[in-house]
Write an enzyme that holds these catalytic residues in place. Sequence first.
Site, PDB file in Angstrom:
ATOM      1  N   ARG A 199      -5.380  -6.116 -20.012  1.00 34.70           N
ATOM      2  CA  ARG A 199      -6.824  -6.338 -20.096  1.00 34.70           C
ATOM      3  C   ARG A 199      -7.248  -6.079 -21.533  1.00 34.70           C
ATOM      4  O   ARG A 199      -6.836  -5.071 -22.126  1.00 34.70           O
ATOM      5  CB  ARG A 199      -7.572  -5.365 -19.179  1.00 34.70           C
ATOM      6  CG  ARG A 199      -7.505  -5.781 -17.753  1.00 34.70           C
ATOM      7  CD  ARG A 199      -8.242  -4.794 -16.847  1.00 34.70           C
ATOM      8  NE  ARG A 199      -7.712  -4.920 -15.500  1.00 34.70           N
ATOM      9  CZ  ARG A 199      -8.060  -5.873 -14.653  1.00 34.70           C
ATOM     10  NH1 ARG A 199      -8.961  -6.755 -14.997  1.00 34.70           N
ATOM     11  NH2 ARG A 199      -7.519  -5.947 -13.461  1.00 34.70           N
TER      12      ARG A 199
ATOM     13  N   THR B  51      -0.002 -14.783  -8.387  1.00 24.07           N
ATOM     14  CA  THR B  51       0.926 -14.240  -9.391  1.00 24.07           C
ATOM     15  C   THR B  51       1.772 -15.363  -9.990  1.00 24.07           C
ATOM     16  O   THR B  51       1.952 -15.441 -11.214  1.00 24.07           O
ATOM     17  CB  THR B  51       1.851 -13.178  -8.728  1.00 24.07           C
ATOM     18  OG1 THR B  51       1.023 -12.193  -8.125  1.00 24.07           O
ATOM     19  CG2 THR B  51       2.798 -12.537  -9.710  1.00 24.07           C
TER      20      THR B  51
ATOM     21  N   ARG C 148      -9.769   8.336  -2.274  1.00 31.92           N
ATOM     22  CA  ARG C 148     -10.160   8.023  -0.894  1.00 31.92           C
ATOM     23  C   ARG C 148      -9.514   6.745  -0.363  1.00 31.92           C
ATOM     24  O   ARG C 148     -10.127   5.978   0.360  1.00 31.92           O
ATOM     25  CB  ARG C 148     -11.692   7.964  -0.765  1.00 31.92           C
ATOM     26  CG  ARG C 148     -12.389   9.258  -1.184  1.00 31.92           C
ATOM     27  CD  ARG C 148     -13.886   9.210  -1.003  1.00 31.92           C
ATOM     28  NE  ARG C 148     -14.542   8.247  -1.866  1.00 31.92           N
ATOM     29  CZ  ARG C 148     -14.846   8.474  -3.136  1.00 31.92           C
ATOM     30  NH1 ARG C 148     -14.545   9.644  -3.694  1.00 31.92           N
ATOM     31  NH2 ARG C 148     -15.444   7.546  -3.855  1.00 31.92           N
TER      32      ARG C 148
ATOM     33  N   GLN D 154       0.862  -1.191   0.000  1.00 32.72           N
ATOM     34  CA  GLN D 154       0.000   0.000   0.000  1.00 32.72           C
ATOM     35  C   GLN D 154       0.897   1.239   0.000  1.00 32.72           C
ATOM     36  O   GLN D 154       0.967   1.988   0.961  1.00 32.72           O
ATOM     37  CB  GLN D 154      -0.912  -0.025   1.213  1.00 32.72           C
ATOM     38  CG  GLN D 154      -1.890  -1.190   1.171  1.00 32.72           C
ATOM     39  CD  GLN D 154      -2.883  -1.148   2.308  1.00 32.72           C
ATOM     40  OE1 GLN D 154      -3.411  -0.093   2.639  1.00 32.72           O
ATOM     41  NE2 GLN D 154      -3.135  -2.290   2.914  1.00 32.72           N
TER      42      GLN D 154
ATOM     43  N   LYS E  75       0.873  -8.145 -18.031  1.00 34.29           N
ATOM     44  CA  LYS E  75      -0.556  -8.363 -17.802  1.00 34.29           C
ATOM     45  C   LYS E  75      -1.347  -7.318 -18.587  1.00 34.29           C
ATOM     46  O   LYS E  75      -1.045  -6.122 -18.496  1.00 34.29           O
ATOM     47  CB  LYS E  75      -0.845  -8.201 -16.299  1.00 34.29           C
ATOM     48  CG  LYS E  75      -1.754  -9.262 -15.801  1.00 34.29           C
ATOM     49  CD  LYS E  75      -2.039  -9.216 -14.303  1.00 34.29           C
ATOM     50  CE  LYS E  75      -1.682  -7.993 -13.527  1.00 34.29           C
ATOM     51  NZ  LYS E  75      -2.211  -7.964 -12.172  1.00 34.29           N
TER      52      LYS E  75
ATOM     53  N   ASP F 216      10.448 -13.137  -7.444  1.00 40.92           N
ATOM     54  CA  ASP F 216       9.497 -12.126  -6.947  1.00 40.92           C
ATOM     55  C   ASP F 216       9.949 -11.685  -5.558  1.00 40.92           C
ATOM     56  O   ASP F 216      10.797 -12.339  -4.937  1.00 40.92           O
ATOM     57  CB  ASP F 216       8.069 -12.681  -6.894  1.00 40.92           C
ATOM     58  CG  ASP F 216       7.017 -11.594  -7.150  1.00 40.92           C
ATOM     59  OD1 ASP F 216       7.361 -10.400  -7.043  1.00 40.92           O
ATOM     60  OD2 ASP F 216       5.860 -11.938  -7.453  1.00 40.92           O
TER      61      ASP F 216
ATOM     62  N   HIS G 204       8.980  -3.962  -0.895  1.00 38.07           N
ATOM     63  CA  HIS G 204       8.176  -4.154  -2.111  1.00 38.07           C
ATOM     64  C   HIS G 204       8.540  -3.114  -3.173  1.00 38.07           C
ATOM     65  O   HIS G 204       8.639  -3.427  -4.352  1.00 38.07           O
ATOM     66  CB  HIS G 204       6.692  -4.103  -1.769  1.00 38.07           C
ATOM     67  CG  HIS G 204       5.822  -4.193  -2.967  1.00 38.07           C
ATOM     68  ND1 HIS G 204       5.765  -5.313  -3.755  1.00 38.07           N
ATOM     69  CD2 HIS G 204       4.983  -3.281  -3.541  1.00 38.07           C
ATOM     70  CE1 HIS G 204       4.919  -5.098  -4.758  1.00 38.07           C
ATOM     71  NE2 HIS G 204       4.448  -3.883  -4.642  1.00 38.07           N
TER      72      HIS G 204
ATOM     73  N   SER H  39      30.706   0.909   6.296  1.00 33.74           N
ATOM     74  CA  SER H  39      29.778   1.023   5.163  1.00 33.74           C
ATOM     75  C   SER H  39      28.909  -0.228   5.038  1.00 33.74           C
ATOM     76  O   SER H  39      29.372  -1.355   5.185  1.00 33.74           O
ATOM     77  CB  SER H  39      30.581   1.213   3.880  1.00 33.74           C
ATOM     78  OG  SER H  39      29.714   1.113   2.785  1.00 33.74           O
TER      79      SER H  39
END
Length: 322
Positions: A201, A233, A111, A104, A199, A225, A137, A313
């Site tokens: 549509r 997925t 909203r 997220q 992907k 991934d 992510h 480092s």
Amino acid sequence: MRVSSCVRGRMEVFSGTAHPELAREIADLIGLPLGSLNVSRFPDGEVHVSIGTSVRGRDVFVVQPTCPPVNENFAELLIILDALYRASAGRITAVIPYYGYARQDKKTAGREPITARMVADMLSVGGANRVLAVDLHSPQIQGFFDIPVDHLTAVGVLGERLRGAELRDAVIVAPDAGRVNMATEYANRLGLPVVIIHKRRTGPEQTAVAHVVGEVRGRRPIIIDDMITTGSTVNRSVEALLREGAAPEIYVVVTHPVLVGKALERLSNPAIAKVVVTNTIPVGPEKRIGKMDVVSVAPLIADAIARIHSDSSVSDLFAQAA
Ligand code: R5P
């Protein structure tokens, strides 16, 4: 952000209850016992934390992935940070091998919240002076923090594990456009080409169709991934690759094994020969399947903690990909 005393004394490593095995492994590698910390619950479910030894002026690291149960683990981490802050720790680093809510990271519709940002704010307010995370992510999440974030990648340790495998005719597969940089990093390390699943549509009412961009006929795909959550997925990618004539000897190589819902069922697909994940999240016996290989990130994190403590480092360990 809370301001610590900035006095950095001896190092202490503490663990929340999310992943004590990983914390212990990290502490062992550093050569320290885990700090004494007790986490309990009041009858109504509220979390209570007590620290068993003085941390005044200490350089403290708290290991707690915010994996499922995400909200429980996150609340517990905040409460541990508060306890350490109020106990006058010199510096507090939140070691979050898996950063929950990372997906997220933007609004996709009106909203909606940007929860990854709110989580970052809460960690700083809670008392963290630094954050250490693995394969966020999206790397941009680092910019949600006003405190330093050391962003490590597990691509090195997972890539090393693949070296033992039969890589002839293999191809690295990015399961979506967001994973192209990570796929490129694997491909560069292993000297393999990259293929992308795109992907698309075909209409507003249509379900997305996965197209393979690149040549996979007769080749062995390695799908990479950052996380497997429900396995949808991976499932979609496997179907698309087989449709294009890829060999049914697919490897799935993923940093964070969240593994909920139908994930294990989907990974049991016989076309998947091997699943390689890390232990940023606990992988209990109920989550293990025979073809799963779990690689530890403890040496990577222990190395980073030692470098942070000694002001050396850490950039060799940083994510170039994600
Ligand atoms: C998506 O952008 C992520 O990188 C992962 O591909 C996704 O979160 C995996 O979730 P699932 O296993 O439910 O498809």
